[in-house]
Structure formats: structure tokens, C-alpha cells
Design a protein around this motif. Structure first.
Motif, PDB file in Angstrom:
ATOM      1  N   THR A 130       2.087  13.856  29.088  1.00 17.43           N
ATOM      2  CA  THR A 130       1.668  12.566  28.538  1.00 17.43           C
ATOM      3  C   THR A 130       0.458  12.073  29.326  1.00 17.43           C
ATOM      4  O   THR A 130       0.169  12.562  30.418  1.00 17.43           O
ATOM      5  N   ALA A 131      -0.189  11.081  28.772  1.00 14.92           N
ATOM      6  CA  ALA A 131      -1.304  10.467  29.491  1.00 14.92           C
ATOM      7  C   ALA A 131      -0.813   9.856  30.798  1.00 14.92           C
ATOM      8  O   ALA A 131      -1.538   9.847  31.804  1.00 14.92           O
ATOM      9  N   GLU A 132       0.408   9.365  30.819  1.00 15.80           N
ATOM     10  CA  GLU A 132       0.958   8.765  32.035  1.00 15.80           C
ATOM     11  C   GLU A 132       1.052   9.791  33.165  1.00 15.80           C
ATOM     12  O   GLU A 132       0.874   9.439  34.331  1.00 15.80           O
ATOM     13  N   ASP A 133       1.324  11.048  32.830  1.00 19.17           N
ATOM     14  CA  ASP A 133       1.348  12.099  33.861  1.00 19.17           C
ATOM     15  C   ASP A 133      -0.014  12.202  34.542  1.00 19.17           C
ATOM     16  O   ASP A 133      -0.104  12.313  35.764  1.00 19.17           O
ATOM     17  N   VAL A 134      -1.069  12.160  33.754  1.00 16.23           N
ATOM     18  CA  VAL A 134      -2.425  12.276  34.306  1.00 16.23           C
ATOM     19  C   VAL A 134      -2.786  11.010  35.073  1.00 16.23           C
ATOM     20  O   VAL A 134      -3.392  11.075  36.140  1.00 16.23           O
ATOM     21  N   ARG A 135      -2.406   9.872  34.557  1.00 18.09           N
ATOM     22  CA  ARG A 135      -2.680   8.608  35.253  1.00 18.09           C
ATOM     23  C   ARG A 135      -1.918   8.543  36.576  1.00 18.09           C
ATOM     24  O   ARG A 135      -2.397   7.957  37.543  1.00 18.09           O
ATOM     25  N   HIS A 159      -7.597   6.857  27.348  1.00 15.57           N
ATOM     26  CA  HIS A 159      -7.528   6.643  28.796  1.00 15.57           C
ATOM     27  C   HIS A 159      -8.786   7.134  29.498  1.00 15.57           C
ATOM     28  O   HIS A 159      -8.768   7.411  30.694  1.00 15.57           O
ATOM     29  N   TRP A 160      -9.871   7.222  28.749  1.00 14.92           N
ATOM     30  CA  TRP A 160     -11.135   7.796  29.181  1.00 14.92           C
ATOM     31  C   TRP A 160     -11.580   7.296  30.552  1.00 14.92           C
ATOM     32  O   TRP A 160     -11.865   8.074  31.441  1.00 14.92           O
ATOM     33  N   MET A 161     -11.611   6.004  30.771  1.00 12.78           N
ATOM     34  CA  MET A 161     -12.151   5.462  32.012  1.00 12.78           C
ATOM     35  C   MET A 161     -11.070   5.130  33.045  1.00 12.78           C
ATOM     36  O   MET A 161     -11.366   4.591  34.093  1.00 12.78           O
ATOM     37  N   GLU A 162      -9.848   5.519  32.786  1.00  9.35           N
ATOM     38  CA  GLU A 162      -8.744   5.193  33.684  1.00  9.35           C
ATOM     39  C   GLU A 162      -8.458   6.276  34.716  1.00  9.35           C
ATOM     40  O   GLU A 162      -7.608   6.082  35.575  1.00  9.35           O
ATOM     41  N   VAL A 163      -9.144   7.386  34.630  1.00  8.65           N
ATOM     42  CA  VAL A 163      -8.865   8.499  35.541  1.00  8.65           C
ATOM     43  C   VAL A 163     -10.076   8.887  36.392  1.00  8.65           C
ATOM     44  O   VAL A 163     -10.058   9.903  37.075  1.00  8.65           O
ATOM     45  N   VAL A 166     -14.545  19.684  30.967  1.00  9.58           N
ATOM     46  CA  VAL A 166     -13.704  18.635  30.376  1.00  9.58           C
ATOM     47  C   VAL A 166     -13.323  17.620  31.455  1.00  9.58           C
ATOM     48  O   VAL A 166     -13.436  16.402  31.255  1.00  9.58           O
ATOM     49  N   LEU A 167     -12.877  18.116  32.617  1.00  7.28           N
ATOM     50  CA  LEU A 167     -12.475  17.210  33.690  1.00  7.28           C
ATOM     51  C   LEU A 167     -13.643  16.337  34.146  1.00  7.28           C
ATOM     52  O   LEU A 167     -13.472  15.129  34.376  1.00  7.28           O
ATOM     53  N   MET A 168     -14.833  16.919  34.278  1.00  6.33           N
ATOM     54  CA  MET A 168     -15.999  16.128  34.683  1.00  6.33           C
ATOM     55  C   MET A 168     -16.311  15.045  33.665  1.00  6.33           C
ATOM     56  O   MET A 168     -16.709  13.933  34.028  1.00  6.33           O
ATOM     57  N   ASN A 169     -16.134  15.355  32.382  1.00  3.14           N
ATOM     58  CA  ASN A 169     -16.379  14.349  31.351  1.00  3.14           C
ATOM     59  C   ASN A 169     -15.416  13.174  31.462  1.00  3.14           C
ATOM     60  O   ASN A 169     -15.734  12.069  31.032  1.00  3.14           O
ATOM     61  N   PHE A 170     -14.256  13.398  32.036  1.00  2.00           N
ATOM     62  CA  PHE A 170     -13.288  12.326  32.258  1.00  2.00           C
ATOM     63  C   PHE A 170     -13.459  11.672  33.630  1.00  2.00           C
ATOM     64  O   PHE A 170     -12.671  10.807  33.998  1.00  2.00           O
ATOM     65  N   GLY A 171     -14.470  12.078  34.386  1.00  2.00           N
ATOM     66  CA  GLY A 171     -14.753  11.456  35.674  1.00  2.00           C
ATOM     67  C   GLY A 171     -14.048  12.081  36.858  1.00  2.00           C
ATOM     68  O   GLY A 171     -14.062  11.527  37.956  1.00  2.00           O
TER      69      GLY A 171
END
Length: 185
Positions: free
Chosen positions: A43-48, A79-83, A111-116
Motif C-alpha cells: 500500500t502507499a502507507e507502506d512506502v510512507r 502521494h507524489w510529494m509525500e515521499v 521511477v524512485l528519483m521521479n518520486f524524490g
């Protein structure tokens, strides 16, 4: 507490075996909690939740799998800018040597760099003939001790960098552990 997520897609089970080894390596660093998660359950929560992430995928025509790409395109989109600022690395398996595993790692890192995410390569060798500058790679399952060592080293380095940059634990900096590192040659 250092929080590491090992997120993987595995059709044949080979990348799942790599993921378990990456998790094992991350656990070598004290005060590190590791969560191993299939992309089918993630889930997105796992990544957050995590401070650092190791993303593994089968090599599909030289890039990451469509399931892993879909996870980032759809599940993580909101969640683009949350990680921003989390630390990330990559690992991949293909059907044979020359199958594009390093290209797949580079596509994951993109992909990871695009998410910051802040991504890294590993300069030391896992064994005399095994490097993982772009991530840990193997042909089929990680049977050899060299491939297993590469996966463990990737997880360890992720946990070290996360401990240093997120938690200020300078004693975990790889530069302070030169006697434990394997140089080329």
C-alpha cells in the motif's frame, strides 16, 4: 528506529528470494526494522512508513515489471510529494546473463528519483567478481554465494545510509567501516 521496506514483484520466485536476502542484509544494522512486502500486497502507507526502500523486479525487456510500474503510477500517484528525501535502491533478476538486469535497475531508480527518492550505487564489491553499482542483479535465482552476498550488501548499505542520513548515526557511515569493505581486484 531505522525503517526499511523491501518491496518486490516476483513471478517465478527468484526476485522474492533476492528480497529475503536484501532484508537479511538490512537487519545487520542495529535498530533497523525491516518490512518485506510483495507489490501485490503493498500500500502507499507502506512506502510512507519507511525511511529507505529497496525495490526489486523481474527484468521485463530491460525494464521493471508492469506490476511494479503500475504500483508507482496508480497506487503512489496521490502521494507524489509525500515521499521526498527517502533513500532508495534497486535489484533485479532476469532469465540469463545479459538479460538487461542493470537496465531494469536503472529503470527502477528512475521511477524512485521521479518520486524524490535519493538513490545510490554501491562502490565496494560483494565478492571478487561481483559488483552492484546499479543494484544487485542475478540470472535466475540467487544460487551462488556471490549473488547472495550482493543482495545482502545492498540491504546493509541501504540500512547504513538511512541510519546516517535520516537518523544522524554517523558511526554507520560506510566510510568508517573500510576494514569491512571489499575493494576491486
Amino acid at each position: 528506529m531505522n525503517r526499511i521496506l523491501v518491496l518486490y514483484d516476483s513471478r517465478s520466485g527468484n526476485v522474492a528470494k533476492m528480497a529475503a536476502l536484501v532484508a537479511e542484509g538490512a537487519k545487520k544494522i542495529s535498530e533497523t526494522e525491516v518490512k518485506l512486502c510483495s507489490v501485490d500486497e503493498a500500500t502507499a502507507e507502506d512506502v510512507r512508513w519507511c525511511d529507505g526502500i529497496a525495490v526489486g523486479s523481474p527484468t521485463n525487456m530491460g525494464v521493471l515489471s508492469w506490476k511494479m510500474k503500475r504500483f508507482w503510477d496508480e497506487t503512489m500517484r496521490e502521494h507524489w510529494m509525500e515521499v521526498d528525501g527517502k533513500i532508495g535502491c534497486a535489484f533485479s533478476s532476469a532469465g540469463g546473463w545479459g538479460g538487461g538486469m542493470e537496465l531494469a535497475c536503472q529503470s527502477i531508480l528512475t521511477v524512485l528519483m521521479n518520486f524524490g527518492f535519493l538513490v545510490f550505487g554501491v562502490t565496494d564489491y560483494a565478492s571478487r567478481m561481483t559488483t552492484l553499482h546499479y543494484g544487485a542483479v542475478t540470472a535466475k535465482e540467487p544460487r551462488s554465494e556471490d549473488a547472495q552476498a550482493a543482495c545482502r550488501l545492498l540491504g546493509q548499505r541501504l540500512a547504513e545510509w538511512t541510519a546516517v542520513f535520516v537518523h544522524g548515526r554517523k558511526e554507520e557511515h560506510p566510510g568508517r567501516k573500510m576494514n569491512q569493505r571489499l575493494a576491486p581486484g
